[in-house]
Design a protein around this motif. Sequence first.
Motif, PDB file in Angstrom:
ATOM      1  N   PHE A 156       0.826  -1.204   0.000  1.00  0.00           N
ATOM      2  CA  PHE A 156       0.000   0.000   0.000  1.00  0.00           C
ATOM      3  C   PHE A 156       0.868   1.264   0.000  1.00  0.00           C
ATOM      4  O   PHE A 156       2.081   1.216   0.255  1.00  0.00           O
ATOM      5  CB  PHE A 156      -0.947  -0.024   1.194  1.00  0.00           C
ATOM      6  CG  PHE A 156      -2.033  -1.065   1.058  1.00  0.00           C
ATOM      7  CD1 PHE A 156      -3.178  -0.801   0.318  1.00  0.00           C
ATOM      8  CD2 PHE A 156      -1.893  -2.314   1.651  1.00  0.00           C
ATOM      9  CE1 PHE A 156      -4.170  -1.759   0.174  1.00  0.00           C
ATOM     10  CE2 PHE A 156      -2.878  -3.288   1.513  1.00  0.00           C
ATOM     11  CZ  PHE A 156      -4.025  -3.011   0.773  1.00  0.00           C
ATOM     12  N   ALA A 157       0.225   2.373  -0.256  1.00  0.00           N
ATOM     13  CA  ALA A 157       0.945   3.639  -0.459  1.00  0.00           C
ATOM     14  C   ALA A 157       1.744   4.070   0.755  1.00  0.00           C
ATOM     15  O   ALA A 157       2.746   4.781   0.617  1.00  0.00           O
ATOM     16  CB  ALA A 157      -0.050   4.736  -0.853  1.00  0.00           C
ATOM     17  N   ASP A 158       1.305   3.650   1.945  1.00  0.00           N
ATOM     18  CA  ASP A 158       2.003   4.079   3.167  1.00  0.00           C
ATOM     19  C   ASP A 158       3.020   3.056   3.649  1.00  0.00           C
ATOM     20  O   ASP A 158       3.511   3.131   4.772  1.00  0.00           O
ATOM     21  CB  ASP A 158       0.989   4.372   4.275  1.00  0.00           C
ATOM     22  CG  ASP A 158       0.078   3.188   4.566  1.00  0.00           C
ATOM     23  OD1 ASP A 158       0.370   2.080   4.089  1.00  0.00           O
ATOM     24  OD2 ASP A 158      -0.936   3.377   5.263  1.00  0.00           O
ATOM     25  N   ALA A 159       3.356   2.073   2.820  1.00  0.00           N
ATOM     26  CA  ALA A 159       4.314   1.048   3.222  1.00  0.00           C
ATOM     27  C   ALA A 159       5.720   1.623   3.336  1.00  0.00           C
ATOM     28  O   ALA A 159       6.079   2.598   2.660  1.00  0.00           O
ATOM     29  CB  ALA A 159       4.307  -0.097   2.217  1.00  0.00           C
ATOM     30  N   ASP A 160       6.525   1.007   4.196  1.00  0.00           N
ATOM     31  CA  ASP A 160       7.962   1.290   4.254  1.00  0.00           C
ATOM     32  C   ASP A 160       8.578   0.538   3.079  1.00  0.00           C
ATOM     33  O   ASP A 160       8.802  -0.669   3.149  1.00  0.00           O
ATOM     34  CB  ASP A 160       8.536   0.802   5.584  1.00  0.00           C
ATOM     35  CG  ASP A 160      10.028   1.084   5.736  1.00  0.00           C
ATOM     36  OD1 ASP A 160      10.728   1.168   4.701  1.00  0.00           O
ATOM     37  OD2 ASP A 160      10.495   1.182   6.879  1.00  0.00           O
ATOM     38  N   ILE A 161       8.837   1.248   1.987  1.00  0.00           N
ATOM     39  CA  ILE A 161       9.188   0.569   0.746  1.00  0.00           C
ATOM     40  C   ILE A 161      10.523  -0.168   0.839  1.00  0.00           C
ATOM     41  O   ILE A 161      10.682  -1.268   0.290  1.00  0.00           O
ATOM     42  CB  ILE A 161       9.175   1.558  -0.443  1.00  0.00           C
ATOM     43  CG1 ILE A 161       9.263   0.777  -1.753  1.00  0.00           C
ATOM     44  CG2 ILE A 161      10.258   2.599  -0.311  1.00  0.00           C
ATOM     45  CD1 ILE A 161       8.959   1.615  -2.967  1.00  0.00           C
ATOM     46  N   ASP A 162      11.502   0.405   1.536  1.00  0.00           N
ATOM     47  CA  ASP A 162      12.792  -0.277   1.657  1.00  0.00           C
ATOM     48  C   ASP A 162      12.652  -1.587   2.417  1.00  0.00           C
ATOM     49  O   ASP A 162      13.195  -2.625   2.004  1.00  0.00           O
ATOM     50  CB  ASP A 162      13.805   0.631   2.353  1.00  0.00           C
ATOM     51  CG  ASP A 162      14.192   1.832   1.501  1.00  0.00           C
ATOM     52  OD1 ASP A 162      14.077   1.739   0.262  1.00  0.00           O
ATOM     53  OD2 ASP A 162      14.608   2.852   2.080  1.00  0.00           O
ATOM     54  N   ALA A 163      11.911  -1.541   3.516  1.00  0.00           N
ATOM     55  CA  ALA A 163      11.707  -2.756   4.303  1.00  0.00           C
ATOM     56  C   ALA A 163      10.879  -3.769   3.520  1.00  0.00           C
ATOM     57  O   ALA A 163      11.133  -4.984   3.587  1.00  0.00           O
ATOM     58  CB  ALA A 163      11.018  -2.415   5.623  1.00  0.00           C
ATOM     59  N   ALA A 164       9.891  -3.288   2.783  1.00  0.00           N
ATOM     60  CA  ALA A 164       9.040  -4.192   1.997  1.00  0.00           C
ATOM     61  C   ALA A 164       9.845  -4.908   0.924  1.00  0.00           C
ATOM     62  O   ALA A 164       9.754  -6.133   0.769  1.00  0.00           O
ATOM     63  CB  ALA A 164       7.887  -3.414   1.371  1.00  0.00           C
ATOM     64  N   VAL A 165      10.642  -4.164   0.176  1.00  0.00           N
ATOM     65  CA  VAL A 165      11.443  -4.786  -0.885  1.00  0.00           C
ATOM     66  C   VAL A 165      12.430  -5.790  -0.302  1.00  0.00           C
ATOM     67  O   VAL A 165      12.618  -6.881  -0.853  1.00  0.00           O
ATOM     68  CB  VAL A 165      12.171  -3.705  -1.702  1.00  0.00           C
ATOM     69  CG1 VAL A 165      13.172  -4.352  -2.670  1.00  0.00           C
ATOM     70  CG2 VAL A 165      11.184  -2.865  -2.478  1.00  0.00           C
ATOM     71  N   ALA A 166      13.048  -5.453   0.816  1.00  0.00           N
ATOM     72  CA  ALA A 166      14.013  -6.362   1.441  1.00  0.00           C
ATOM     73  C   ALA A 166      13.344  -7.669   1.851  1.00  0.00           C
ATOM     74  O   ALA A 166      13.854  -8.766   1.573  1.00  0.00           O
ATOM     75  CB  ALA A 166      14.659  -5.684   2.653  1.00  0.00           C
ATOM     76  N   ALA A 167      12.183  -7.560   2.501  1.00  0.00           N
ATOM     77  CA  ALA A 167      11.488  -8.770   2.963  1.00  0.00           C
ATOM     78  C   ALA A 167      10.968  -9.591   1.792  1.00  0.00           C
ATOM     79  O   ALA A 167      11.098 -10.827   1.770  1.00  0.00           O
ATOM     80  CB  ALA A 167      10.343  -8.378   3.890  1.00  0.00           C
ATOM     81  N   ILE A 168      10.378  -8.923   0.818  1.00  0.00           N
ATOM     82  CA  ILE A 168       9.759  -9.635  -0.300  1.00  0.00           C
ATOM     83  C   ILE A 168      10.814 -10.301  -1.170  1.00  0.00           C
ATOM     84  O   ILE A 168      10.652 -11.456  -1.578  1.00  0.00           O
ATOM     85  CB  ILE A 168       8.902  -8.655  -1.132  1.00  0.00           C
ATOM     86  CG1 ILE A 168       7.695  -8.192  -0.303  1.00  0.00           C
ATOM     87  CG2 ILE A 168       8.435  -9.317  -2.421  1.00  0.00           C
ATOM     88  CD1 ILE A 168       6.968  -7.011  -0.902  1.00  0.00           C
ATOM     89  N   SER A 169      11.903  -9.617  -1.452  1.00  0.00           N
ATOM     90  CA  SER A 169      12.931 -10.207  -2.311  1.00  0.00           C
ATOM     91  C   SER A 169      13.584 -11.405  -1.636  1.00  0.00           C
ATOM     92  O   SER A 169      13.860 -12.420  -2.287  1.00  0.00           O
ATOM     93  CB  SER A 169      13.983  -9.164  -2.688  1.00  0.00           C
ATOM     94  OG  SER A 169      14.639  -8.655  -1.538  1.00  0.00           O
ATOM     95  N   ALA A 170      13.822 -11.304  -0.344  1.00  0.00           N
ATOM     96  CA  ALA A 170      14.418 -12.438   0.371  1.00  0.00           C
ATOM     97  C   ALA A 170      13.513 -13.658   0.327  1.00  0.00           C
ATOM     98  O   ALA A 170      13.961 -14.791   0.101  1.00  0.00           O
ATOM     99  CB  ALA A 170      14.711 -12.042   1.821  1.00  0.00           C
ATOM    100  N   ALA A 171      12.202 -13.431   0.523  1.00  0.00           N
ATOM    101  CA  ALA A 171      11.256 -14.545   0.503  1.00  0.00           C
ATOM    102  C   ALA A 171      11.029 -15.066  -0.909  1.00  0.00           C
ATOM    103  O   ALA A 171      10.885 -16.274  -1.125  1.00  0.00           O
ATOM    104  CB  ALA A 171       9.933 -14.109   1.126  1.00  0.00           C
ATOM    105  N   LYS A 172      10.995 -14.172  -1.886  1.00  0.00           N
ATOM    106  CA  LYS A 172      10.703 -14.565  -3.269  1.00  0.00           C
ATOM    107  C   LYS A 172      11.778 -15.491  -3.830  1.00  0.00           C
ATOM    108  O   LYS A 172      11.474 -16.493  -4.491  1.00  0.00           O
ATOM    109  CB  LYS A 172      10.584 -13.316  -4.147  1.00  0.00           C
ATOM    110  CG  LYS A 172      10.460 -13.556  -5.640  1.00  0.00           C
ATOM    111  CD  LYS A 172       9.163 -14.213  -6.046  1.00  0.00           C
ATOM    112  CE  LYS A 172       9.200 -15.696  -6.206  1.00  0.00           C
ATOM    113  NZ  LYS A 172       7.913 -16.275  -6.602  1.00  0.00           N
ATOM    114  N   PHE A 173      13.038 -15.175  -3.588  1.00  0.00           N
ATOM    115  CA  PHE A 173      14.121 -15.914  -4.225  1.00  0.00           C
ATOM    116  C   PHE A 173      14.731 -16.981  -3.320  1.00  0.00           C
ATOM    117  O   PHE A 173      15.654 -17.683  -3.741  1.00  0.00           O
ATOM    118  CB  PHE A 173      15.181 -14.937  -4.729  1.00  0.00           C
ATOM    119  CG  PHE A 173      14.617 -13.946  -5.730  1.00  0.00           C
ATOM    120  CD1 PHE A 173      14.060 -14.385  -6.917  1.00  0.00           C
ATOM    121  CD2 PHE A 173      14.601 -12.584  -5.456  1.00  0.00           C
ATOM    122  CE1 PHE A 173      13.505 -13.491  -7.830  1.00  0.00           C
ATOM    123  CE2 PHE A 173      14.060 -11.678  -6.364  1.00  0.00           C
ATOM    124  CZ  PHE A 173      13.505 -12.137  -7.555  1.00  0.00           C
TER     125      PHE A 173
END
Length: 477
Positions: free
Chosen positions: A259-276
Amino acid sequence: MTYPTLALLINGQWHIEGRQTLDVLEPATEEVLGRLPMATPGDVEQAIQAAHAAFPLWRRVPALERAGILRQAGAILRARNGELARLISRELGKPLAESEKEIVTAAEMFEWAAEEARRTYGRIIPARAPGVRQMATLEPVGPVAAFSGWNAPAITPSRKIAGALAAGCTVVIKPAEETPAIALEIARALQQAGLPVGVLNMVFGDPGAISAQLLDSPLIRVLTFTGSTSIGRALAERAARSLKRVTLELGGHAPVLVFADADIDAAVAAISAAKFRNSGQICTSPTRMYVHESLYREFTESLVQRARALRVGNGLDSGVQMGPMANPRRLAAMQSLTEDARAHGAGIATGGERLSGKGWFWPPTVITGFDHDCAAANTEPFGPMALLRPFSTFDEAIAQANRLPFGLASYVFSQRAKTINDATDAIESGVVCVNHCQASLPETPFGGINDSGLGREGGLEGLREFMQVKYISQQTQ
């Protein structure tokens, strides 16, 4: 660790000779690791009979004693972490650091089950008249047929075995033929811990033939299966003929809402780690990423940068962050899904082509602006493929998250309490993670809804899948 001799475990005995074998291949090198004996119908019947014969004895073993065996098995796995992790990395290909974490989690499965084996409480129900005692007790259902996949070759067998044994059930398990050695080492750990003969039996072979034989046997009372939705549905139909208890952990296609109010740096870090992680070969892997339009460009650039930075190679090599696909089937699926997405107008921001050389290597792939008609948007990629698409409104995001009939895991990233509450209420999923991607722990219930399965594994709920309720009404005077 030298790759071990592969065998079947039936009634406490290891069986090797006199059977057809299947080559077990190393994903990173395509070389033969070992030859796996394939169970005959006679082997499977002996395993069923062994579990049936051991059940009356095992169910009467005090919970404290069962707990001691499970706890000791967990300790053995922890003590052998280094060598067992190397087995996982050789059989599955994933980086050694991930394999080491998997062994720890497998050990925790046994430790958690050991604790809960002592807490299978019943209850006293207030009677309507003096001199009557009413009780609801829990007891084991019976011998279990278990099937586990290759993508979590230590965690999944451990979760099924530990839960069943803690409840007092016996087990016939067919782990994946691609990753047999680690499953066999788990069985050895239980033997070393003092598990009685016949309580755990392990067979490999033709999945269709073995599943049919197990589910057609009246002696088997429970089915627990991890795998695809199509196969799970077929097994459930077969199990229903004899009214067997069924637990199914099936496929997913996990949505991510940023969502628009997400902490984008933290979101990308968590999602990329889980995705790959594990090359995306995880049923809870975040895959369909719906990002608010105000963050979409920044999110995409950041995720692509992280994907490109990952070092892909043999999981046993130092510094490798992502290994190969587990088998040629997954490699072919990645190629097909990528070509189809491109044909539907999606952009390939990074990856999208097989890596050259030996081994089944596919790079981290980010697909942008995907069309909901493309195959990857509807079929779980089960690989290192991230699908990105922007959204404008909350309702649009929820509609996309719930668009498919799967409901295993989903992820929400937001800093606003109302958005979090509204999203977790509206998303149709067995698991919803907020601002992180840890979808399962030994002590938490895990499982899906709709086409993602029935029942739960892990936690109190998982243990109850192997138990049934008995009501006792006693006239005391």
